[in-house]
Design a protein around this motif. Structure first.
Motif, mmCIF file in Angstrom:
data_model
loop_
_atom_site.group_PDB
_atom_site.id
_atom_site.type_symbol
_atom_site.label_atom_id
_atom_site.label_comp_id
_atom_site.label_asym_id
_atom_site.label_seq_id
_atom_site.Cartn_x
_atom_site.Cartn_y
_atom_site.Cartn_z
ATOM 1 N N ARG A 309 0.708 -1.251 -0.061
ATOM 2 C CA ARG A 309 -0.060 -0.224 0.084
ATOM 3 C C ARG A 309 0.875 1.466 0.016
ATOM 4 O O ARG A 309 0.329 2.110 -0.693
ATOM 5 N N ALA A 310 2.083 1.260 0.691
ATOM 6 C CA ALA A 310 2.902 2.450 0.920
ATOM 7 C C ALA A 310 3.406 2.683 -0.598
ATOM 8 O O ALA A 310 3.626 3.795 -0.970
ATOM 9 N N ILE A 311 3.891 1.677 -1.177
ATOM 10 C CA ILE A 311 4.823 1.744 -2.546
ATOM 11 C C ILE A 311 3.394 2.383 -3.510
ATOM 12 O O ILE A 311 3.962 3.168 -4.320
ATOM 13 N N LEU A 314 3.327 5.936 -2.741
ATOM 14 C CA LEU A 314 4.583 6.581 -3.319
ATOM 15 C C LEU A 314 4.443 6.880 -4.869
ATOM 16 O O LEU A 314 4.849 7.824 -5.298
ATOM 17 N N GLN A 315 3.986 5.834 -5.570
ATOM 18 C CA GLN A 315 3.890 5.993 -7.158
ATOM 19 C C GLN A 315 3.065 6.863 -7.325
ATOM 20 O O GLN A 315 3.232 7.677 -8.164
ATOM 21 N N ASP A 316 1.866 6.914 -6.438
ATOM 22 C CA ASP A 316 0.642 7.852 -6.969
ATOM 23 C C ASP A 316 1.056 9.159 -6.783
ATOM 24 O O ASP A 316 0.966 10.253 -7.613
ATOM 25 N N TRP A 317 2.055 9.493 -5.703
ATOM 26 C CA TRP A 317 2.546 10.759 -5.618
ATOM 27 C C TRP A 317 3.705 11.374 -6.399
ATOM 28 O O TRP A 317 3.762 12.363 -6.923
ATOM 29 N N ASN A 321 3.686 14.408 -8.589
ATOM 30 C CA ASN A 321 4.571 15.665 -8.212
ATOM 31 C C ASN A 321 5.533 15.776 -9.436
ATOM 32 O O ASN A 321 5.857 16.998 -9.636
ATOM 33 N N TYR A 322 5.923 14.634 -10.042
ATOM 34 C CA TYR A 322 7.243 14.859 -11.053
ATOM 35 C C TYR A 322 6.492 14.949 -12.416
ATOM 36 O O TYR A 322 6.973 15.386 -13.389
ATOM 37 N N GLY A 323 5.207 14.378 -12.717
ATOM 38 C CA GLY A 323 4.574 14.349 -13.824
ATOM 39 C C GLY A 323 4.988 13.187 -14.819
ATOM 40 O O GLY A 323 4.094 12.692 -15.532
ATOM 41 N N SER A 324 5.791 12.650 -14.633
ATOM 42 C CA SER A 324 6.397 11.287 -15.357
ATOM 43 C C SER A 324 7.539 10.613 -14.591
ATOM 44 O O SER A 324 8.167 11.131 -13.773
#
Length: 344
Positions: A309-311, A314-317, A321-324
């Protein structure tokens, strides 16, 4: 400080926090016909764990004490057994850089045929093997048998004077004044009793000997010349995520500032030098892959279900945040050495 949480019917999580080393230890108690205590914590914590269990059941009723494994991280240091096979791939030095660092160290300490090197946390021999291949006497200890196995494999068929043994950094099995040059590379942030480990290095170093200290920047707490904003934001977000699941990053050892402060208090002369520089290529996607594969120690303490769930969080964020996932996090890396003199 202890907290007790009933995470399922008759299953209790006991969280024991030690402020002296800023580390949280987890035990589980299963309350049934034959109560089971899963993990006990360090020896010095037994009274705290006993009192916590007593708040749930009479400790004398415990019938089973279980351990899923036993590693050096349960002893106050952190073993890299679990990543020994990928350690050099994920933390190794680029082609040519290893020799550049070796040349720098040799020129710095000007060894003779009688010079004896020593390293706490010798690991896979990233620093030790190239020096030993040049004919110098080199000794090291490490708590990870699997890391040492990787080192010994590198030396098969090679003439050398390298001795690497499994050992405790806080109790080095060598006599006083045994070595001319001592090294630690990316070690003390992983050792809770780092002051004792430092004292042991001082003990085995000959009078007038040189100590080469390298901390590393995996535990960076601010943006600086070695840590770009994108990488800093990524790690900070991960720490926030795992803390939200009640699994904050455990504290193990010292910061670089703490170690250097201790050395200065002991009267040492310190000089910071840069042995090598190189460009480290990295994207958000690659860094996310490292986290997903549990390459870094800040992923090792999290149960699999929480980790998944944490990973995902992190991927969603990261995408938001970075766009790609192709966002560039590359930066210049430096192999910095603090040269410690007038200390032994």
């Amino acid at each position: 400080m202890i907290s007790i949480t009933e995470i399922a019917p008759y299953i209790y999580r006991i969280s024991t926090y030690d402020p002296k080393i800023d580390m949280q230890f987890i035990q589980f108690l299963v309350k049934d016909e034959e109560p089971l205590l899963f993990h006990t914590g360090l020896k010095g914590m037994f009274p705290l764990v006993y009192d916590a269990v007593a708040k749930i059941i009479d400790p004398s009723q415990i019938r089973w004490i279980s351990f899923s494994h036993f590693e050096a991280d349960e002893c106050g240091s952190l073993s890299f057994d679990r990543v020994s096979d990928i350690y050099d791939t994920t933390r190794g030095l680029p082609p040519g850089i290893s020799e550049q660092i070796t040349d720098f160290i040799i020129n710095l300490v000007s060894p003779t045929a009688e010079t004896k090197f020593y390293e706490t946390g010798i690991g896979t021999g990233r620093i030790a093997v190239p020096i030993a291949k040049r004919g110098y006497s080199y000794t090291g200890v490490d708590i990870s048998e699997k890391m040492l196995a990787e080192l010994h494999q590198k030396l098969e068929g090679v003439s050398h004077q390298l001795t690497a043994i499994k050992g405790d950094a806080t109790s080095i099995p060598f006599a006083d004044n045994s070595f001319d040059v001592a090294l630690t590379v990316h070690v003390f942030h992983l050792v809770s009793a780092w002051k004792q480990a430092l004292a042991e290095i001082r003990r085995v170093l000959k009078p007038g000997g040189i100590y080469l200290y390298t901390h590393g920047n995996m535990n960076f707490s601010k943006v600086n010349e070695d840590v770009n904003q994108g990488r800093f934001d990524f790690q900070q977000r991960w720490q926030d995520i795992i803390a939200s699941y009640d699994y904050p990053l455990p504290g193990y050892g010292a910061t670089e500032e703490e170690v250097l402060g201790e050395l200065r208090e002991q009267g040492a002369d310190l000089e910071t030098v840069v042995a090598a520089k190189w460009q480290s290529e990295l994207t958000v996607g690659k860094l996310l892959e490292y986290y997903r594969n549990k390459v870094y120690r800040n992923t090792w303490h999290i149960p699999d279900d929480i980790f998944a769930r944490a990973i995902q969080d992190l991927q969603d964020w990261a995408l938001q945040n970075y766009g790609s996932l192709d966002y560039d996090l590359s930066s210049e890396s430096k192999f910095k050495i603090v040269v410690v003199r007038n200390w032994a």
